[in-house]
Design a protein around this motif. Structure first.
Motif, mmCIF file in Angstrom:
data_model
loop_
_atom_site.group_PDB
_atom_site.id
_atom_site.type_symbol
_atom_site.label_atom_id
_atom_site.label_comp_id
_atom_site.label_asym_id
_atom_site.label_seq_id
_atom_site.Cartn_x
_atom_site.Cartn_y
_atom_site.Cartn_z
ATOM 1 N N ARG A 5 72.504 62.387 113.166
ATOM 2 C CA ARG A 5 72.309 63.174 114.379
ATOM 3 C C ARG A 5 73.457 64.152 114.581
ATOM 4 O O ARG A 5 74.594 63.884 114.194
ATOM 5 N N SER A 6 73.135 65.275 115.198
ATOM 6 C CA SER A 6 74.164 66.258 115.530
ATOM 7 C C SER A 6 75.087 65.684 116.608
ATOM 8 O O SER A 6 74.686 64.805 117.375
ATOM 9 N N PRO A 7 76.327 66.182 116.693
ATOM 10 C CA PRO A 7 77.224 65.692 117.743
ATOM 11 C C PRO A 7 76.699 66.047 119.131
ATOM 12 O O PRO A 7 76.056 67.080 119.319
ATOM 13 N N SER A 20 89.714 70.392 115.776
ATOM 14 C CA SER A 20 88.334 70.404 116.255
ATOM 15 C C SER A 20 87.959 69.003 116.710
ATOM 16 O O SER A 20 88.593 68.012 116.326
ATOM 17 N N LEU A 21 86.929 68.935 117.545
ATOM 18 C CA LEU A 21 86.483 67.655 118.091
ATOM 19 C C LEU A 21 84.969 67.591 118.083
ATOM 20 O O LEU A 21 84.286 68.573 118.405
ATOM 21 N N GLU A 22 84.447 66.427 117.724
ATOM 22 C CA GLU A 22 83.026 66.123 117.861
ATOM 23 C C GLU A 22 82.883 64.749 118.501
ATOM 24 O O GLU A 22 83.597 63.807 118.125
ATOM 25 N N TYR A 23 81.958 64.651 119.449
ATOM 26 C CA TYR A 23 81.654 63.366 120.079
ATOM 27 C C TYR A 23 80.265 62.946 119.611
ATOM 28 O O TYR A 23 79.300 63.689 119.747
ATOM 29 N N HIS A 24 80.176 61.730 119.033
ATOM 30 C CA HIS A 24 78.942 61.279 118.392
ATOM 31 C C HIS A 24 78.417 59.986 118.996
ATOM 32 O O HIS A 24 79.190 59.124 119.431
ATOM 33 N N ARG A 25 77.100 59.868 118.953
ATOM 34 C CA ARG A 25 76.409 58.582 119.115
ATOM 35 C C ARG A 25 75.414 58.519 117.967
ATOM 36 O O ARG A 25 74.410 59.227 117.972
ATOM 37 N N GLN A 26 75.715 57.693 116.995
ATOM 38 C CA GLN A 26 74.929 57.662 115.767
ATOM 39 C C GLN A 26 74.242 56.310 115.575
ATOM 40 O O GLN A 26 74.796 55.264 115.930
#
Length: 278
Positions: A5-7, A20-26
């Motif tokens: 899934r995309s962030p 850079s930052l990414e917040y994920h729920r995978q």
């Protein structure tokens, strides 16, 4: 990195420099071997299952707060057995190398990988950056740049292959340099000021400048600039011919909603109410 899934949140369009930052729920997933050209930090926020396979080895008992570190250009394969919520921070190796040279006078440093561990400072930094991105995406560049420098120094201190002695800068800025920095800031509040830009003006490194500036003023550069913007906004609000959006633009905020939010934080009221009370 190809995750299912995309962030949910990403700094991709925020104009950040060096980090850079990414917040994920995978969901549960398996990723073949991959190589990221950046120093990558994975900060766990929540796990449905507590096992991960990294480079073929199973690691158990992952809990919220775990921090994983993968140095730039190191191959990695992962398999997650359950849902995971996490933040990915990446640091540009060029930015890291620049900070390293400024801090320890060496260009060759090796970061040690870490699959699972605890680091309260990295954990809090990641949450602070996530909050800044969520709240102030258009105006978050200076904050992110400052955090990139601070994070690079922390990685140097704690995760270098060999123990490093970090230079200890003390005494603050010379008065003439402090005046030059403050004058430049106040004359360019409407612009997107950067740490590197101000440091370059003083012929100093960003890390050196930020450290001594805080010693001199008690505030980090991004905090000082925000305070100056609010003070200038208060002065401009006395001119009733200026609209709130014009004032917002003249003090360097990219959106009126963010301007109102920050103004309320510093004054306990909104620009509109503040003007009415004048």
């Amino acid at each position: 990195m190809h995750l299912p899934r995309s962030p949910i949140i990403s700094s991709h369009y925020a104009g950040w420099n060096g980090i850079s930052l990414e917040y994920h729920r995978q969901p549960a997933h398996e990723m073949p071997e991959y190589c990221i050209p950046y120093h990558t930090l994975s900060i766990g926020l929540g796990y449905r299952a507590k096992e991960f396979k990294v480079n073929g080895r199973v690691h158990k008992d992952f809990v919220a707060g775990n921090v994983g570190i993968c140095p730039a250009n190191q191959s990695l394969s992962t398999q997650a057995y359950g849902k995971a919520e996490f933040i990915l921070l990446t640091v540009d190796p060029t930015k890291f190398a620049q900070t390293a040279y400024e801090a320890v006078n060496t260009e060759k440093l090796e970061i040690v990988s870490q699959i699972r561990g605890f680091d309260p400072l990295i954990y809090q930094m990641s949450l602070a950056l996530k909050h800044e991105l969520e709240s102030n995406e258009l105006d978050s560049q200076l904050y992110a740049e400052s955090m990139a420098t601070a994070l690079s120094v922390h990685l140097l201190k704690r995760y270098s292959a060999r123990k490093q002695v970090i230079k200890n800068y003390t005494g603050g800025l010379p008065q003439y340099k402090l005046r030059e920095a403050v004058t430049y800031i106040n004359e360019h509040l409407e612009q997107k000021l950067t740490l590197a830009e101000i440091a370059d003006l003083l012929q100093m490194s960003p890390h050196y400048f930020a450290t001594l500036f805080k010693q001199s003023t008690g505030l980090a550069p991004h905090q000082y600039i925000t305070q100056c913007r609010i003070e200038q906004a208060k002065r401009l609000l006395t001119n009733r011919e200026l609209t709130l959006i014009e004032i917002c633009q003249q003090v360097g905020f990219q959106s009126q909603s963010h301007f109102t939010k920050v103004f309320r934080k510093y004054t306990a009221t909104t620009p509109k109410v503040y003007r009415k009370l004048l």
